[in-house]
Design an enzyme around this catalytic site. Structure first.
Site, short mmCIF file in Angstrom:
data_model
loop_
_atom_site.label_atom_id
_atom_site.label_comp_id
_atom_site.label_asym_id
_atom_site.label_seq_id
_atom_site.Cartn_x
_atom_site.Cartn_y
_atom_site.Cartn_z
N SER A 123 12.44 11.12 54.70
CA SER A 123 12.60 10.42 53.33
C SER A 123 13.86 10.75 52.80
O SER A 123 14.23 11.64 52.34
CB SER A 123 11.22 11.03 52.65
N HIS B 87 12.07 6.62 55.49
CA HIS B 87 11.10 6.37 54.48
C HIS B 87 11.91 6.11 53.09
O HIS B 87 12.88 6.99 52.71
CB HIS B 87 10.12 7.61 54.74
N ASP C 74 11.43 5.89 49.21
CA ASP C 74 10.48 5.81 47.99
C ASP C 74 11.10 5.32 46.80
O ASP C 74 11.93 5.64 46.05
CB ASP C 74 10.51 7.65 47.55
N MET D 74 10.28 4.55 42.96
CA MET D 74 9.53 4.95 41.82
C MET D 74 9.89 4.44 40.66
O MET D 74 11.30 4.23 40.12
CB MET D 74 9.72 6.48 41.58
N HIS E 277 8.05 2.59 50.73
CA HIS E 277 6.94 3.30 49.99
C HIS E 277 7.03 2.88 48.33
O HIS E 277 7.73 3.45 47.75
CB HIS E 277 6.75 4.73 50.41
N MET F 79 5.89 3.13 44.86
CA MET F 79 5.34 3.79 43.71
C MET F 79 5.39 3.25 42.49
O MET F 79 6.11 3.80 41.55
CB MET F 79 5.47 5.33 43.75
N MET G 23 -1.30 10.61 51.31
CA MET G 23 -0.33 11.26 50.64
C MET G 23 -0.91 12.77 50.85
O MET G 23 -2.11 13.17 50.23
CB MET G 23 -0.40 11.05 49.17
N ASP H 66 2.43 11.66 54.13
CA ASP H 66 3.69 11.56 53.28
C ASP H 66 3.49 12.82 52.31
O ASP H 66 2.65 12.67 51.33
CB ASP H 66 3.69 10.20 52.61
C1 DX5 Z 1 6.67 11.82 46.99
C2 DX5 Z 1 7.21 10.99 48.32
C3 DX5 Z 1 7.64 11.42 49.48
C4 DX5 Z 1 8.41 12.57 49.58
C5 DX5 Z 1 8.37 13.51 50.61
O1 DX5 Z 1 6.11 11.14 46.09
O2 DX5 Z 1 6.36 9.70 48.54
O3 DX5 Z 1 8.05 10.59 50.50
O4 DX5 Z 1 9.90 12.35 49.55
O5 DX5 Z 1 9.07 14.69 50.71
P1 DX5 Z 1 8.61 16.23 51.25
O6 DX5 Z 1 8.60 15.99 52.84
O7 DX5 Z 1 9.87 16.92 50.82
O8 DX5 Z 1 7.59 16.41 50.68
ZN ZN Z 2 6.69 8.44 50.21
#
Ligand code: DX5
Ligand code: ZN
Length: 216
Positions: free
Chosen positions: A8, A33, A35, A37, A66, A68, A137, A175
């Protein structure tokens, strides 16, 4: 069972994202990956489609995006154009999950849903016929480096049983909170794509960690 690794980028150095992507590809990652947000669906902000388009130019490694964000249908086309190879949104964030999945698939990329820890798994069941993968998750979405919620393993098992009983070809992606201590139980439960942020990016030798995932 072949397990894929998706570091990620959230845990990478945002001042040199392109180099981080290349570094993870060299370490053997299967995809990156990403993220996204919006500060509404989750209490944090990261980056948008321009960042995806820019890191896409740095490497040919697939980008696993991903979302969010609330009402993801507003942005699907932007992330597809930006070069996402896999695109997932949260089931909690939209009333148009089936339509969204169909739109993503029609664009020729892999379509996924993500499901937060407190959302009943059944919410994903009616969507399994429409998606290529489900992100389960292991933490509450919003931040990297959180601790894995142990009951997630049972959720993965239950989802894997549902997928197999219906004869579907849907990947389970875990994840959040994945580390050396829990990677085996998570893989044994049925996850075949491991997202890992802090564990991989924080390692002095990410290649060694990624190799451990591949041996699962
Ligand atoms: C959290 C993210 C994850 C995060 C995972 O909202 O969706 O992808 O980056 O990071 P770790 O592996 O550090 O929990
Ligand atoms: Zn994620």
């Amino acid at each position: 069972m072949a397990v894929k690794t998706a570091p990620s980028i959230l845990s990478g150095d945002f001042s040199r994202l392109g180099e981080e992507v290349v570094r993870m590809k060299k370490a053997g990652a299967d995809m990156i990956h990403c993220d996204v947000m919006d500060g509404m669906f989750v209490p944090n902000l990261t980056f948008g489609q321009k960042t995806i388009a820019d890191i896409k130019k740095c490497s040919d490694i697939p980008l696993d995006v991903h979302l969010m964000i609330v009402s993801p249908e507003r942005y699907l086309d932007k992330f597809i154009e930006a070069g996402a190879d896999r695109l997932a949104f949260h089931v909690e964030a939209t009333e148009y999950a089936k339509e969204n999945l169909t739109r993503i698939k029609v664009a020729g990329i892999k379509a996924g849903i993500a499901i937060s820890p407190d959302t009943p798994l059944e919410k994903a069941y009616s969507l399994l016929d429409y998606c290529n993968f489900v992100i389960v998750m292991g933490v509450y979405p919003g931040f990297g480096g959180q601790k894995y919620i142990p009951r997630t393993t049972e959720r993965i098992k239950k989802l894997a049983a549902e997928i197999s009983s219906r004869g579907l070809d849907v990947e389970i992606e875990i994840d959040g909170g994945v580390i050396g201590d829990n990677m085996k139980e998570i893989a044994d439960a049925g996850a075949t794509v491991m997202v890992s942020g802090n564990y991989v990016f924080g390692a002095s030798d990410p290649k060694a960690i990624i190799e451990k995932f591949k041996e699962l």
